[in-house]
Design an enzyme around this catalytic site. Structure first.
Site, PDB file in Angstrom:
ATOM      1  N   ALA A   1       0.849  -1.189   0.000  1.00  0.00           N
ATOM      2  CA  ALA A   1       0.000   0.000   0.000  1.00  0.00           C
ATOM      3  C   ALA A   1       0.886   1.239   0.000  1.00  0.00           C
ATOM      4  O   ALA A   1       2.111   1.129   0.154  1.00  0.00           O
ATOM      5  CB  ALA A   1      -0.895   0.016   1.232  1.00  0.00           C
ATOM      6  N   LYS A   2       0.319   2.382  -0.200  1.00  0.00           N
ATOM      7  CA  LYS A   2       1.051   3.637  -0.037  1.00  0.00           C
ATOM      8  C   LYS A   2       0.031   4.751   0.151  1.00  0.00           C
ATOM      9  O   LYS A   2      -1.114   4.633  -0.309  1.00  0.00           O
ATOM     10  CB  LYS A   2       1.906   3.932  -1.288  1.00  0.00           C
ATOM     11  CG  LYS A   2       3.100   4.812  -1.000  1.00  0.00           C
ATOM     12  CD  LYS A   2       4.246   4.017  -0.404  1.00  0.00           C
ATOM     13  CE  LYS A   2       5.469   4.834  -0.169  1.00  0.00           C
ATOM     14  NZ  LYS A   2       6.623   3.982   0.176  1.00  0.00           N
TER      15      LYS A   2
END
Ligand code: NAD
Length: 422
Positions: A110-111
């Protein structure tokens, strides 16, 4: 983030997708499965108000992209930067997926990011922005769901605010919701130097396989921040390597007899740059990449080694401390020249590995010694390095392709065994 090629600008997500396509072909993946890997699972865009110090209200835009969770909860940093885009966050989330998979961490990728300029904001404004952003994304983050961490222009203080805001809403302390926290609220020993320690362990393994003696090795480091400085310090302290050049955004210094990384850091702290360190010659950042040395550690920005300078690189090993420092064309040139490149998703994964250790410690409320963290990190990095090295030898490909093959194979196997993809 975009990487400049000869005449066109290629977005980071274009590169991320091209990498998936290329490796998918090698793995002979079903096109449907390839489509899953090429798209993020979930994307959240939030627009939220923050009261500024002058009393005005400003609306900020932030993102959280949850790319893939087949191997475990989502994991990835939060970036504060004026140039953040959804496209960039998407690419970074994809790379986190492959980084966690290649290392063997039980995480997906994720980011997150907020479009803002932290350099122009007061600590109070940053705190209010962080708390409001956390509140907005709290519907999808959590210690079992998605665990953020620091990235560009976010730090342990920002993580403490995220943890506190999330905990306020739960009604009790939830240290496992973020990593990269200060020690006093559940951070891990060794997190600060973890990325560089991983760079050192993977370089050590490459050197061993290539018959390079690190005690006699000459090393050049581009970028003298957390990753570059600690890598230089650890190579010298733990292996006696000679650090012959280092640089920051203003330029670099060179001394073929070797430099003391800690002294150079003191000089940088006093003057703002490594430039002007006694008994050194000045080198530009471009020249530093072309220095005759055994190991080159690009530890600054993306796109440092390109098609236009890769032919001049003389190092035997390139250890990617930074994310994305080598363009795809440069990769091919280095491989043809017989240079061993340890790719970012493997080389700089020491940071996320100790983040994983921090999460485990936070969930168990049981904390490890620095010695224990180091030993476990070494085991994880060496095992991952060996897997990638073996794949590269077996398939006769460069280590980046091999790392993607190892990572994507794990994700695909997980899909198959979970029955998500029949
Ligand atoms: P940092 O901000 O501490 O240091 C960056 C350094 O690069 C500074 O010394 C800066 O002066 C220098 N720099 C900036 N522009 C430059 C240029 N054009 N040429 C040469 N030097 C330049 O950042 P960091 O945490 O050390 O991160 C460096 C890289 O490593 C980034 O690509 C980051 O994404 C990656 N990375 C960091 C971690 C981590 O744990 N910190 C983990 C994985 C990857």
């Amino acid at each position: 983030m975009s990487i400049q090629r000869a005449s066109e600008k290629v977005s980071a997500f274009d590169i991320a997708q091209a990498q998936i396509d290329a490796v998918g072909k090698r793995l002979d993946l079903d096109p449907g499965l390839l489509e899953i890997l090429k798209r993020p699972n979930r994307e959240l865009t939030v627009n939220f108000p923050v009261k500024m110090d002058d009393g005005s209200i400003k609306v900020f835009t932030g993102f959280r992209v949850q790319y893939n969770q087949v191997l475990g909860p989502f994991k990835g940093g939060i970036r504060y930067h004026p140039d953040v885009t959804l496209e960039e966050v998407r690419a970074l989330a994809a790379w986190m997926t492959w980084k966690c998979a290649v290392i063997g961490l039980p995480y997906g990728g994720a980011k997150g990011g907020v479009i803002c300029n932290p350099k122009e904001m007061s600590p109070g404004e940053l705190e209010r922005l962080t708390r409001r952003f956390t509140s907005e994304i709290s519907i999808i983050i959590g210690p079992q769901k998605d665990i953020p961490a620091p990235d560009v222009y976010t730090d342990a203080q920002v993580m403490a605010w995220v943890m506190d805001t999330y905990s306020m809403n739960e009604g009790y302390s939830v240290p496992g919701v973020v990593t990269g926290k200060p020690l006093v609220i559940g951070g891990s020993k060794g997190r600060e130097e973890a990325t560089s320690r991983g760079v050192m362990y993977t370089t050590r393994e490459a050197a061993r396989n290539l018959g390079i003696d690190l005690a006699k090795a000459e090393i050049a480091v581009q970028g003298y921040g957390n990753v570059g400085y600690n890598a230089a310090r650890l190579f010298r302290q733990e292996h006696g390597s000679k650090i012959i050049a280092m640089s920051d955004s203003r330029g670099g210094v060179y001394n073929p007899n070797g430099l003391d990384p800690e002294e150079v850091m003191l000089h940088k702290a006093k003057t703002g740059s490594v430039i002007g360190f006694p008994e050194t010659d000045h080198v530009s950042n471009e020249e530093l990449l072309e220095i005759d040395c055994d190991v080159l550690v690009p530890a600054a920005l993306e796109g440092a080694i390109t098609a236009s300078n890769a032919r001049q690189v003389k190092a035997k090993v390139v250890a990617e401390g930074a994310n994305g420092p080598t363009t795809p064309e440069a990769d091919k040139i280095l491989f043809k020249k017989g240079i061993t490149l340890i790719p970012d998703i493997l080389c700089n994964a020491g940071g996320v590995t100790v983040s994983y250790f921090e999460w485990v410690q936070s969930l168990q409320h049981f904390f490890w010694s620095f010695e224990e963290v180091k030993k476990r990190l070494e085991n994880v990095m060496v095992k991952a390095f060996d897997e990638v090295w073996e794949m590269a030898q077996k398939e006769k490909v460069d280590m980046r392709v091999a790392a993607y093959m190892v990572a994507m194979k794990k994700v695909v196997d997980a899909y198959k065994i979970r029955g998500i993809y029949p």
